[in-house]
Enzyme design. Sequence first.
Site, mmCIF file in Angstrom:
data_model
loop_
_atom_site.group_PDB
_atom_site.id
_atom_site.type_symbol
_atom_site.label_atom_id
_atom_site.label_comp_id
_atom_site.label_asym_id
_atom_site.label_seq_id
_atom_site.Cartn_x
_atom_site.Cartn_y
_atom_site.Cartn_z
ATOM 1 N N ASP A 65 0.786 -1.251 0.000
ATOM 2 C CA ASP A 65 0.000 0.000 0.000
ATOM 3 C C ASP A 65 0.811 1.291 0.000
ATOM 4 O O ASP A 65 0.350 2.306 0.531
ATOM 5 C CB ASP A 65 -0.958 0.016 1.201
ATOM 6 C CG ASP A 65 -2.094 -0.979 1.060
ATOM 7 O OD1 ASP A 65 -2.239 -1.565 -0.030
ATOM 8 O OD2 ASP A 65 -2.838 -1.175 2.036
ATOM 9 N N LYS A 175 -5.232 -6.167 -4.007
ATOM 10 C CA LYS A 175 -6.006 -6.720 -2.888
ATOM 11 C C LYS A 175 -7.210 -5.821 -2.626
ATOM 12 O O LYS A 175 -7.275 -4.686 -3.093
ATOM 13 C CB LYS A 175 -5.141 -6.842 -1.626
ATOM 14 C CG LYS A 175 -4.695 -5.510 -1.022
ATOM 15 C CD LYS A 175 -3.886 -5.762 0.241
ATOM 16 C CE LYS A 175 -3.402 -4.478 0.862
ATOM 17 N NZ LYS A 175 -4.464 -3.590 1.354
ATOM 18 N N CYS A 208 -3.109 -3.212 7.292
ATOM 19 C CA CYS A 208 -2.888 -4.102 6.148
ATOM 20 C C CYS A 208 -1.588 -4.889 6.247
ATOM 21 O O CYS A 208 -1.531 -6.060 5.866
ATOM 22 C CB CYS A 208 -2.925 -3.310 4.846
ATOM 23 S SG CYS A 208 -4.563 -2.631 4.475
#
Length: 274
Positions: A65, A175, A208
């Site tokens: 991310d 994702k 995450c």
Amino acid sequence: MAVRTDAGEEAGLHPLGTSASNRWMVSQAHADLVRPRLPALPIAVETRSKSVRFDLARSAIIVIDMQNDFCHPEGWLASIGVDVTSARAPIAPLQRLLPVLRNQRVPVIWLNWGNRPDRLNLSPALLHVYKPSGVGTGLGDPLPGSGAHVLEHGSWSAGIVDELAPAASDIHVAKYRMSGFQDTELDSILRNLGVTTLLFAGVNADQCVLCTLQDANFRGYDCLLIADCTATTSPSYCMAATLYNVQQCFGFVVDSPAIGVALAGLAPDRREAT
């Protein structure tokens, strides 16, 4: 059946498989299912709890991310008032570490949030996390300024920050949950690559990154969290708890300079030379 040559090939047989560590040799009449054995490349690093030795030839780094919506001053989090300064902290150490790992042919996997444009992969429970009142800018909604859709696959919002331009050899996985293993092809890719050890970096450490690392541990992977290549926009105690839990329950915590020291004595592409 033909005899295997020193190069690992067999006369009359053809390689079948997308990974050097997971392939068959086949012909119309024969199939050799014995996987090639890649030369090991063991290194030892000093983690925050003990010295850890692992095989770099069976390792990959997962960068999670590091995207405009999470890390850019004009991205989604910044637009809703979050200070993204801490989310940008991993950029510099990753700029130093990733080229060194690529030189040893360690797979670099960018695990990024990337919604479908129609958001059919997102449940109400997931949408509620980021839009609890039902109004405002949540997953898939246009940003007030640029109009870019939040974390939509293929958009500027979901793109990796410019400072961390991926290499052509890097691997990209989209994702849609906190964990990168849920409803994605990540596990299949890692097993096809013959990976057993995972290095983790990115944001947010307590969300995450931690969820993906936990799921990796549950699946039997060896996990090392690179502390200085990981960050969060959550309160500092969330980072402290993450580091504690990883070290206590799910793997090891290491700093990127320790990895750099371990790699310093290795020649580039040593496995290829071997």
